[in-house]
Design a protein around this motif. Structure first.
Motif, short mmCIF file in Angstrom:
data_model
loop_
_atom_site.label_atom_id
_atom_site.label_comp_id
_atom_site.label_asym_id
_atom_site.label_seq_id
_atom_site.Cartn_x
_atom_site.Cartn_y
_atom_site.Cartn_z
N LEU A 8 0.66 -1.16 -0.19
CA LEU A 8 -0.35 -0.17 -0.40
C LEU A 8 0.70 1.12 -0.40
CD1 LEU A 8 -2.76 -1.22 2.52
CD2 LEU A 8 -3.04 -1.28 0.32
N VAL A 9 1.85 0.89 0.41
CA VAL A 9 2.88 2.22 0.90
C VAL A 9 3.16 2.83 -0.20
CG1 VAL A 9 5.04 2.90 1.49
CG2 VAL A 9 3.23 2.02 3.21
N SER A 10 3.95 1.05 -1.70
CA SER A 10 5.01 1.46 -2.84
C SER A 10 3.10 2.03 -3.37
CB SER A 10 5.11 0.66 -2.79
OG SER A 10 4.33 -0.84 -2.95
N LEU A 11 2.67 1.58 -3.40
CA LEU A 11 1.27 2.55 -4.22
C LEU A 11 0.86 3.98 -3.98
CD1 LEU A 11 -1.14 0.70 -6.21
CD2 LEU A 11 -2.52 0.03 -4.04
N GLY A 12 1.09 4.06 -3.35
CA GLY A 12 1.48 5.59 -3.37
C GLY A 12 0.22 6.20 -2.45
N ILE A 13 -0.85 4.99 -2.00
CA ILE A 13 -2.38 5.93 -1.87
C ILE A 13 -1.63 6.37 0.27
CG2 ILE A 13 -3.49 3.81 -2.75
CD1 ILE A 13 -3.65 2.52 0.07
N ASP A 14 -3.04 7.04 0.22
CA ASP A 14 -3.32 8.33 1.28
C ASP A 14 -3.73 7.25 3.36
OD1 ASP A 14 -1.72 10.66 -0.21
OD2 ASP A 14 -3.33 10.49 -0.96
N ALA A 15 -4.04 7.29 1.92
CA ALA A 15 -5.50 6.01 3.86
C ALA A 15 -5.87 4.49 3.07
CB ALA A 15 -6.93 7.10 3.57
N ILE A 16 -6.37 4.27 4.07
CA ILE A 16 -7.31 2.67 3.78
C ILE A 16 -8.38 3.01 4.53
CG2 ILE A 16 -6.06 0.39 4.88
CD1 ILE A 16 -3.62 1.89 5.30
N TRP A 17 -9.55 2.78 3.74
CA TRP A 17 -10.41 2.32 4.35
C TRP A 17 -10.87 0.35 4.24
CZ3 TRP A 17 -14.97 0.78 0.37
CH2 TRP A 17 -15.89 1.03 0.99
N ILE A 18 -10.52 0.17 5.52
CA ILE A 18 -11.12 -0.79 6.14
C ILE A 18 -12.43 -1.46 6.34
CG2 ILE A 18 -10.31 -3.24 7.72
CD1 ILE A 18 -8.18 -1.48 8.39
N SER A 19 -12.91 -2.83 5.79
CA SER A 19 -14.44 -3.38 5.98
C SER A 19 -14.34 -3.62 6.82
CB SER A 19 -14.53 -3.83 4.70
OG SER A 19 -14.47 -4.77 4.27
N PRO A 20 -16.09 -4.17 7.60
CA PRO A 20 -16.48 -4.20 9.26
C PRO A 20 -15.12 -5.28 9.27
CG PRO A 20 -18.62 -3.65 8.02
CD PRO A 20 -16.93 -3.41 6.84
N ARG A 345 -8.92 -2.26 -20.94
CA ARG A 345 -8.12 -1.34 -21.67
C ARG A 345 -9.23 -0.13 -21.38
NH1 ARG A 345 -8.38 -3.31 -26.95
NH2 ARG A 345 -10.38 -2.89 -27.79
N ARG A 346 -10.01 -0.68 -20.59
CA ARG A 346 -10.80 0.64 -20.74
C ARG A 346 -10.69 0.70 -19.46
NH1 ARG A 346 -16.95 -0.85 -23.64
NH2 ARG A 346 -16.24 0.33 -25.75
N ALA A 347 -10.44 -0.32 -18.60
CA ALA A 347 -10.17 0.37 -17.03
C ALA A 347 -9.07 0.84 -16.32
CB ALA A 347 -9.96 -1.46 -16.13
N ARG A 348 -8.09 1.33 -17.70
CA ARG A 348 -6.58 1.67 -17.98
C ARG A 348 -6.90 2.79 -18.11
NH1 ARG A 348 -1.62 -1.31 -17.72
NH2 ARG A 348 -0.97 0.40 -18.78
N ALA A 349 -8.12 3.72 -18.94
CA ALA A 349 -8.27 4.58 -19.18
C ALA A 349 -9.09 5.08 -18.10
CB ALA A 349 -8.43 4.53 -20.58
N ALA A 350 -9.87 4.49 -17.76
CA ALA A 350 -10.70 4.96 -16.58
C ALA A 350 -10.12 5.47 -15.14
CB ALA A 350 -12.17 3.77 -16.12
N LEU A 446 -0.45 -2.54 -11.74
CA LEU A 446 -0.18 -2.19 -10.59
C LEU A 446 1.06 -0.75 -11.39
CD1 LEU A 446 0.26 -2.21 -7.81
CD2 LEU A 446 1.95 -4.30 -8.24
N THR A 447 1.66 -0.99 -12.59
CA THR A 447 2.55 0.27 -12.41
C THR A 447 2.44 1.08 -13.17
OG1 THR A 447 4.66 -1.82 -13.24
CG2 THR A 447 4.52 0.69 -13.88
N LEU A 448 1.44 0.88 -13.70
CA LEU A 448 -0.32 1.89 -14.09
C LEU A 448 -0.25 2.91 -12.99
CD1 LEU A 448 -1.20 3.70 -16.40
CD2 LEU A 448 -3.05 2.02 -16.14
N TYR A 449 -0.63 2.06 -12.40
CA TYR A 449 -1.44 2.74 -10.98
C TYR A 449 -0.10 3.46 -10.27
CZ TYR A 449 -6.28 1.60 -10.63
OH TYR A 449 -7.72 1.48 -10.95
N ARG A 450 0.88 2.86 -9.62
CA ARG A 450 1.71 3.34 -9.47
C ARG A 450 2.10 5.23 -9.44
NH1 ARG A 450 5.82 -1.85 -7.42
NH2 ARG A 450 3.76 -2.60 -5.78
N GLU A 451 2.62 4.96 -11.09
CA GLU A 451 2.62 5.86 -11.95
C GLU A 451 1.94 6.81 -11.39
OE1 GLU A 451 4.11 4.23 -15.51
OE2 GLU A 451 6.63 3.86 -14.59
#
Length: 527
Positions: A8-20, A345-350, A446-451
């Motif tokens: 999660l740190v390497s992904l580059g997010i700011d917060a984690i939402w944890i379901s119940p 392909r569409r999900a990457r663009a989205a 994963l690389t797309l999201y990290r970048e």
């Protein structure tokens, strides 16, 4: 989660939402809470939760957990006490018990439907073995609704909020934030509204959706959160979960002194088309801008088919118009016309579209890996929708399959090596979709999201702010500029288009950069 915090740190997010993560008999994936102030032993302990919160903070991550205030579990001690106490008792007044209709009281008190199918009322049996009162459950029968008109209920939840804020939780995602309040006269729903819980049936004045009494409940929660504003950790926040439209109705939940932000399910449910996406973005920015709240953007969650599968279908979502918005679409299993290559392909663009828009963005676990909806065999399904629909609707289990971390066979590193049983739902052949397989692949999801997240953090145009639609973009290209000097283009047209001369490409949703932007691709560039 502790062992995968580095992901999660390497992904580059700011917060984690944890379901119940609360103790629960798991009749509805943990949303049937038996104890709001503990951790289910299947997940760990309170001490381990404290460690997770502390380590997340050490890594610059905030922790948001679920609050489930509309209902609890039939195993909650207060509901067990209500059953034992009998009709007319103070214990029963914490919930919504009523006598039945008809000469023998054998008909439900009204015609309200449950979200998962069938009646919203369940009759109980007294100590003498005879049927007696009914209790309200807007979801499964194992999830009795709280009575928020009883002062003891909001006081109880004040204590729950403080319990977790005192443990340094940063905020709460409010489950079903539009349905705690009910018209306690319990009137029948008008003919024609039936059992459909789609957004368009949540008409003004509805007896259990978006009631005016909700505002006082939200403001009370906010007052508790604001008690912690001056602590070293800083402000605590609330995120509303509600399927409600048009946009201005849900935006009202984020007026000053209420909740901080909402999940934008219009973004999740809107079809993949130029017209609907632009109308949805414009309505979102206008609606939340009017109340001074941040817009948010959501592509997937644990209640809807995964974005890769949705976007690979002929029907990719609902038509969005600014006047009417759109309603909730029921979750379902994979369609037979599903084209996963097109969907990816569409999900990457989205993803690039979502992360370029002003405001906050949410990433559902596994979407950063390009996971698809899983067509599970009937015998493993656990969603109450499956049972309540008479085995006609598969429900939401297909988007809840455990993540693949590593290895070339199930459970793909999800379970400990010494685990004696498989995960709660079986995984498909995901050897090429694991975190380990994608981590070193420059063309991977994963690389797309990290970048993208790295650019979003460092580029001054991204995050909060405004956008300006590009007037000179080719037909079929959704294009906008953000200052200073940033543009996002998404090609919804049937043919490739050329980028403007002299621009510098920052990132493209295609695995490699070419001279033109192909259909169903997105690009970020500076000018």
């Amino acid at each position: 989660m502790l062992q995968h915090l580095d992901h999660l740190v390497s992904l580059g997010i700011d917060a984690i939402w944890i379901s119940p993560w609360y103790p629960s008999p798991l009749h509805d994936g943990g949303y049937d809470v038996a104890d709001y102030c503990d951790i289910d032993p299947r997940y760990g302990t309170l001490a381990q939760a404290d460690t997770l919160i502390a380590r997340a903070h050490d890594n610059g991550l905030r922790i948001i957990i679920d609050l489930v205030p509309n209902h609890c579990s039939i195993d909650h001690p207060l509901f067990r006490a209500a059953l034992a106490a009998g009709p007319g008792s103070p214990e029963r007044d914490l919930f919504i018990f009523r006598d039945g209709r008809g000469p023998d009281g054998d008909q439900p008190p009204n015609n309200w439907p449950a979200h998962f199918g069938g009646s919203a009322w369940q009759r109980v049996v007294g100590p003498d073995g005879m049927p007696e009162q009914w209790y309200l459950h807007l979801f499964a029968p194992e999830q009795p609704d709280w009575n928020w008109t009883n002062p003891a209920v909001p006081a109880f939840f004040d204590d729950v909020l403080r319990f977790w804020f005192d443990r340094d939780v940063d905020g709460f995602r409010i489950d079903v934030a539009d349905s705690c309040a009910k018209d306690m006269a319990l009137p029948d729903l008008p003919a024609g509204t039936g059992g459909d819980v789609a957004g368009e049936t949540k008409y003004p004045g509805h007896p259990f959706f978006d009631r005016p009494e909700l505002e006082a409940i939200h403001r009370r929660w906010r007052m508790v959160a604001d008690e912690y504003a001056d602590t070293p950790q800083g402000p605590r926040i609330f995120v509303s979960e509600a399927y409600l439209g048009p946009t201005h109705r849900l935006a009202a939940y984020t007026t000053e002194g209420r909740l901080h932000m909402t999940f934008n399910f219009d973004a999740l449910l809107t079809e993949w088309s130029y017209a609907s996406q632009r109308a949805m973005i414009e309505a979102t920015l206008a609606g939340y801008g009017a109340v001074g709240a941040p817009s948010t953007w959501v592509l997937g969650n644990h209640d809807q088919p995964r974005v890769v599968s949705r976007y690979g279908r002929t029907a990719t979502g609902a038509l969005f118009t600014a006047e009417d918005g759109l309603g909730r679409r029921a979750a379902k299993g994979p369609d037979r016309d599903e084209d996963l290559a097109l969907g990816r392909r569409r999900a990457r663009a989205a993803a690039l579209l979502e992360l370029a828009l002003p405001g906050g963005a949410y990433v559902y676990q596994g979407d950063e890996l390009g996971l698809q909806e899983v067509d599970l065999p009937d015998e493993v399904l656990q969603d109450p929708i499956w049972e309540r629909s008479g085995h006609t609707v598969k429900g939401r289990d297909g988007c809840r399959v455990p993540l693949p971390w590593s290895g070339d066979r199930p459970p793909y590193g999800f379970s400990p090596e010494d685990a004696t049983s498989p995960p709660w739902l079986p995984q498909p052949d995901w050897a090429d979709r694991t975190v380990a397989a994608q981590a070193g692949d420059p063309a991977s999801f994963l690389t797309l999201y990290r970048e993208a997240l790295a650019i979003r953090h460092r580029h001054p145009a991204l995050g909060d702010g405004t956008l300006r639609w590009s007037a000179d973009a080719p037909a079929g290209v959704l294009a906008f500029d953000r200052e200073p000097g940033f543009s996002c283009w998404v090609n919804f047209g049937p043919a490739p288009v050329a980028l403007p001369a002299g621009v510098t490409v920052l990132l493209t949703s295609a695995p490699s950069v070419t001279g033109d932007l192909a259909p169903d691709q997105a690009v970020w560039f500076t000018y």
